[in-house]
Design a protein around this motif. Structure first.
Motif, PDB file in Angstrom:
ATOM      1  N   ARG A 155      -0.721 -13.719   0.776  1.00 11.79           N
ATOM      2  CA  ARG A 155      -1.407 -12.683   1.553  1.00 11.79           C
ATOM      3  C   ARG A 155      -1.214 -12.908   3.050  1.00 11.79           C
ATOM      4  O   ARG A 155      -0.790 -12.022   3.786  1.00 11.79           O
ATOM      5  CB  ARG A 155      -2.911 -12.690   1.214  1.00 11.79           C
ATOM      6  N   ARG A 156      -1.504 -14.108   3.467  1.00  8.49           N
ATOM      7  CA  ARG A 156      -1.310 -14.508   4.860  1.00  8.49           C
ATOM      8  C   ARG A 156       0.149 -14.312   5.279  1.00  8.49           C
ATOM      9  O   ARG A 156       0.469 -13.768   6.323  1.00  8.49           O
ATOM     10  CB  ARG A 156      -1.711 -15.996   4.989  1.00  8.49           C
ATOM     11  N   ALA A 157       1.042 -14.803   4.423  1.00 11.29           N
ATOM     12  CA  ALA A 157       2.474 -14.744   4.750  1.00 11.29           C
ATOM     13  C   ALA A 157       2.933 -13.302   4.894  1.00 11.29           C
ATOM     14  O   ALA A 157       3.780 -12.997   5.743  1.00 11.29           O
ATOM     15  CB  ALA A 157       3.270 -15.457   3.660  1.00 11.29           C
ATOM     16  N   LEU A 158       2.373 -12.404   4.088  1.00 15.30           N
ATOM     17  CA  LEU A 158       2.780 -10.996   4.163  1.00 15.30           C
ATOM     18  C   LEU A 158       2.316 -10.360   5.470  1.00 15.30           C
ATOM     19  O   LEU A 158       3.052  -9.606   6.105  1.00 15.30           O
ATOM     20  CB  LEU A 158       2.208 -10.227   2.963  1.00 15.30           C
ATOM     21  N   ILE A 159       1.115 -10.681   5.866  1.00 15.68           N
ATOM     22  CA  ILE A 159       0.618 -10.131   7.126  1.00 15.68           C
ATOM     23  C   ILE A 159       1.455 -10.658   8.295  1.00 15.68           C
ATOM     24  O   ILE A 159       1.843  -9.906   9.189  1.00 15.68           O
ATOM     25  CB  ILE A 159      -0.878 -10.470   7.315  1.00 15.68           C
ATOM     26  N   ASP A 160       1.767 -11.944   8.243  1.00  8.92           N
ATOM     27  CA  ASP A 160       2.604 -12.505   9.307  1.00  8.92           C
ATOM     28  C   ASP A 160       3.980 -11.851   9.324  1.00  8.92           C
ATOM     29  O   ASP A 160       4.527 -11.540  10.379  1.00  8.92           O
ATOM     30  CB  ASP A 160       2.755 -14.021   9.120  1.00  8.92           C
ATOM     31  N   ALA A 161       4.521 -11.660   8.124  1.00 10.09           N
ATOM     32  CA  ALA A 161       5.841 -11.026   8.024  1.00 10.09           C
ATOM     33  C   ALA A 161       5.786  -9.625   8.615  1.00 10.09           C
ATOM     34  O   ALA A 161       6.691  -9.199   9.346  1.00 10.09           O
ATOM     35  CB  ALA A 161       6.282 -10.979   6.561  1.00 10.09           C
ATOM     36  N   ALA A 162       4.711  -8.917   8.317  1.00 11.45           N
ATOM     37  CA  ALA A 162       4.566  -7.556   8.843  1.00 11.45           C
ATOM     38  C   ALA A 162       4.548  -7.578  10.367  1.00 11.45           C
ATOM     39  O   ALA A 162       5.197  -6.763  11.022  1.00 11.45           O
ATOM     40  CB  ALA A 162       3.281  -6.926   8.299  1.00 11.45           C
ATOM     41  N   ARG A 163       3.827  -8.513  10.936  1.00 19.52           N
ATOM     42  CA  ARG A 163       3.767  -8.579  12.397  1.00 19.52           C
ATOM     43  C   ARG A 163       5.127  -8.920  12.977  1.00 19.52           C
ATOM     44  O   ARG A 163       5.522  -8.399  14.017  1.00 19.52           O
ATOM     45  CB  ARG A 163       2.714  -9.597  12.839  1.00 19.52           C
ATOM     46  N   ALA A 197      10.160   0.464  11.069  1.00 18.75           N
ATOM     47  CA  ALA A 197      10.808  -0.427  10.103  1.00 18.75           C
ATOM     48  C   ALA A 197       9.811  -1.063   9.149  1.00 18.75           C
ATOM     49  O   ALA A 197      10.190  -1.828   8.270  1.00 18.75           O
ATOM     50  CB  ALA A 197      11.592  -1.514  10.844  1.00 18.75           C
ATOM     51  N   LEU A 198       8.544  -0.743   9.345  1.00 20.85           N
ATOM     52  CA  LEU A 198       7.513  -1.438   8.568  1.00 20.85           C
ATOM     53  C   LEU A 198       7.289  -0.816   7.202  1.00 20.85           C
ATOM     54  O   LEU A 198       6.327  -0.077   6.997  1.00 20.85           O
ATOM     55  CB  LEU A 198       6.186  -1.471   9.344  1.00 20.85           C
ATOM     56  N   SER A 199       8.161  -1.140   6.253  1.00 24.69           N
ATOM     57  CA  SER A 199       7.944  -0.705   4.875  1.00 24.69           C
ATOM     58  C   SER A 199       7.457  -1.895   4.058  1.00 24.69           C
ATOM     59  O   SER A 199       7.670  -3.045   4.420  1.00 24.69           O
ATOM     60  CB  SER A 199       9.237  -0.162   4.280  1.00 24.69           C
ATOM     61  N   LEU A 200       6.809  -1.568   2.944  1.00 26.56           N
ATOM     62  CA  LEU A 200       6.344  -2.646   2.064  1.00 26.56           C
ATOM     63  C   LEU A 200       7.507  -3.505   1.603  1.00 26.56           C
ATOM     64  O   LEU A 200       7.413  -4.720   1.521  1.00 26.56           O
ATOM     65  CB  LEU A 200       5.670  -2.049   0.833  1.00 26.56           C
ATOM     66  N   ARG A 201       8.614  -2.844   1.292  1.00 25.86           N
ATOM     67  CA  ARG A 201       9.783  -3.590   0.835  1.00 25.86           C
ATOM     68  C   ARG A 201      10.298  -4.517   1.915  1.00 25.86           C
ATOM     69  O   ARG A 201      10.723  -5.646   1.643  1.00 25.86           O
ATOM     70  CB  ARG A 201      10.875  -2.623   0.386  1.00 25.86           C
ATOM     71  N   ALA A 202      10.312  -4.031   3.144  1.00 26.57           N
ATOM     72  CA  ALA A 202      10.791  -4.861   4.243  1.00 26.57           C
ATOM     73  C   ALA A 202       9.887  -6.075   4.428  1.00 26.57           C
ATOM     74  O   ALA A 202      10.365  -7.184   4.683  1.00 26.57           O
ATOM     75  CB  ALA A 202      10.853  -4.048   5.532  1.00 26.57           C
ATOM     76  N   VAL A 203       8.603  -5.866   4.261  1.00 27.57           N
ATOM     77  CA  VAL A 203       7.664  -6.978   4.410  1.00 27.57           C
ATOM     78  C   VAL A 203       7.924  -8.019   3.324  1.00 27.57           C
ATOM     79  O   VAL A 203       7.991  -9.214   3.594  1.00 27.57           O
ATOM     80  CB  VAL A 203       6.209  -6.479   4.354  1.00 27.57           C
ATOM     81  N   ALA A 204       8.086  -7.550   2.090  1.00 18.36           N
ATOM     82  CA  ALA A 204       8.365  -8.468   0.993  1.00 18.36           C
ATOM     83  C   ALA A 204       9.662  -9.238   1.266  1.00 18.36           C
ATOM     84  O   ALA A 204       9.735 -10.452   1.080  1.00 18.36           O
ATOM     85  CB  ALA A 204       8.465  -7.703  -0.318  1.00 18.36           C
ATOM     86  N   ARG A 205      10.663  -8.516   1.707  1.00 14.18           N
ATOM     87  CA  ARG A 205      11.949  -9.127   2.031  1.00 14.18           C
ATOM     88  C   ARG A 205      11.765 -10.221   3.088  1.00 14.18           C
ATOM     89  O   ARG A 205      12.242 -11.345   2.934  1.00 14.18           O
ATOM     90  CB  ARG A 205      12.885  -8.045   2.591  1.00 14.18           C
TER      91      ARG A 205
END
Lengths: 215, 215
Positions: B23-31, B41-49
Motif C-alpha cells: 500500500r505504502r509502496a503504491l502511494i510512493d510509486a504514484a507520487r 501518466a497516472l494510471s493504475l497500471r503505471a503505478v503497479a509497473r
DNA sequence: TGTACATCAGTGAACGCGCGTTCACTGATGTAC
DNA sequence: TGTACATCAGTGAACGCGCGTTCACTGATGTAC
C-alpha cells in the motif's frame, strides 16, 4: 400504402455531404460536450459524434486533437474577455470597476467550469498564457490594469503591474474555490453567492502583508 | 562450469512474494510518477509497473483507481499542511506569519505541481475540500485563520473567516500562475521568484475594493 | 514441536472499451476551356 | 453553355494502444490443535 418519407432528402432534412462550416460546428460541439459532460469526456471522437460526422472528418480542419483544444481554449479566452468587458460596463462609479470586473470573471468561471479548466490546462503546455493575457495588447489583462491605474492614481508602473497580477490570482483562486460545498453556510449567511464573492474579494487587503503597497 | 547465480534468491536480491507494505509502496510509486511524468501518466497500471508488481496487485489494497488517488491526495494535503507549519516557524515576527505561510504554500505547489493538481482535482470531483481544510479541526485552514486573527486583533469572526478564504484563494491563484513564462522578466527585475511572490501577495490590498474591511 | 488447513497477498492472462490516427475511397464543388 | 478534370471535404473501416478491472490461480504466512 403510402411510402414513408422518401429517402431522397426533403429540404427540411437536407444534410448536404459538405457541411459548410464544420470547423465552427466542431468547436461548438466541443463546448457542448465540455459543459454537459466535463473535460474528461472531451475526446476527438466524441466531438465528431456530437457534430454528427465521422471520426476522421475533424482532421480536415485540425491537425490533431491538440489543435482543436487550442481553438476551443482560444474562444474561451475571448469569451472571458467579453464577459469582463460587459461587467466593466455595469460599474456605476470608477471605484466599482475592479469589483465589477472581478465578479464578471468569477461568474464566467462558475458558469463555464469545464471550458475554464481547458483554458488553463497546462497539459498542452506552453507555460504561456494566451494573447488575451499579454501585457501589451489591449486584452483582458490590460483592462484590469487600466482599471487599477484609474483607481490608484499616482501609483508607479511596477505597483500597478503587480496589483494586476495579484487581482488575477485572487480572481482565479476564488473561481476555483467558489463551488466547494463547505462555503455554502457562509454564502447563505451573507445573502447569496455574489455577496460571498464580493466579501471575499474585499477582504484581500486584510491578508496582504502591507495594507498600502508602494508606501 | 560454474552455474550462474542460483535462481533461489540470494539475500541481496530477495524479493519476497509478499511485499510487506505494498500500500505504502503504491502511494510512493504514484507520487514518483506524478512528479516525473505528470498527472496524465497516472494510471493504475503505471503505478503497479512502477512498484514492480502485477496490474492486479493494487486491488488488494484499493477498491479502485479512485481510492488510490484519494490516498495520494490525502497525503498531499498532509504534506502541504506540514510545509505551511514549517513556514510559520520561520516567521520572525507575528506580522510576518501570514506571508511566511503564503510563501510556504506557493512553494509547495511549485515544487509538487502534479501532486497539487491531483489534490484539487479530487476535491473538485467531490465538491469538497479535505478534512485538513475544514473550519473546525485545527488543520491548515485553522492555522491560517489563527495567524490572521493574531494579525488583526479585535476583528469579528466573520471578517476573519472571509479573510482566511481570501488568503487561500490568493495563494491558490498565485500558485497556479507562478510558472507562466510571461512573469519571468518581472521576477528578474524584482530579484527572484520569492521576491515576486511576496510582491504579488503584498499588492492584494490595492486590488481590494475596500482597504480596511469591517470598518 | 509438527502438521493440517484457512487466509492473505501476490501472479499473469484475459475481457471489453474508447481512444487518436491513418488509409483508401467517394461524393460534391469549382474552374479552365 | 457544356464538359473534363482537379481539388476539396466528407466516409467508414481498420490500426495499435493503454486503460481499468476480473478471474482462476498459487505461493507464503499464520493459527489451532
Amino acid at each position: 400504402m403510402v411510402p414513408p418519407m422518401s429517402e431522397t432528402a426533403t429540404v427540411a432534412d437536407a444534410r448536404p455531404y459538405h457541411h459548410g462550416d464544420l470547423r465552427r460546428a466542431l468547436i461548438d460541439a466541443a463546448r457542448r460536450i465540455l459543459e454537459n459532460e466535463g473535460p474528461g469526456a472531451l475526446s476527438l471522437r466524441a466531438v465528431a459524434r456530437e457534430a454528427k460526422v465521422s471520426p476522421a472528418a475533424p482532421y480536415h480542419h485540425f491537425k490533431d486533437k491538440g489543435e482543436l483544444l487550442e481553438a476551443v481554449a482560444h474562444e474561451g479566452w475571448d469569451a472571458l474577455g467579453d464577459a469582463m468587458g460587459a461587467g466593466l460596463e455595469t460599474a456605476a462609479t470608477e471605484r466599482d470597476r475592479m469589483s465589477a470586473i472581478g465578479v464578471a470573471y468569477v461568474e464566467f468561471a462558475r458558469d463555464n467550469p469545464a471550458l475554464y479548466r481547458v483554458m488553463y490546462d497546462r497539459s498542452r503546455d506552453k507555460d504561456e498564457l494566451p494573447e488575451q493575457m499579454q501585457m501589451d495588447n489591449d486584452g483582458a489583462y490590460c483592462m484590469v490594469r487600466d482599471a487599477l491605474r484609474a483607481k490608484n492614481p499616482g501609483s508607479n508602473d511596477m505597483d500597478v503591474e503587480l496589483a494586476t497580477i495579484a487581482a488575477w490570482c485572487a480572481a482565479h483562486g476564488l473561481a476555483e474555490m467558489l463551488s466547494f460545498k463547505q462555503f455554502e453556510p457562509l454564502k447563505a449567511e451573507l445573502g447569496g453567492e455574489e455577496a460571498f464573492m464580493r466579501a471575499v474579494l474585499e477582504h484581500l487587503g486584510m491578508f496582504a502583508k502591507v495594507a498600502s503597497p508602494g508606501t
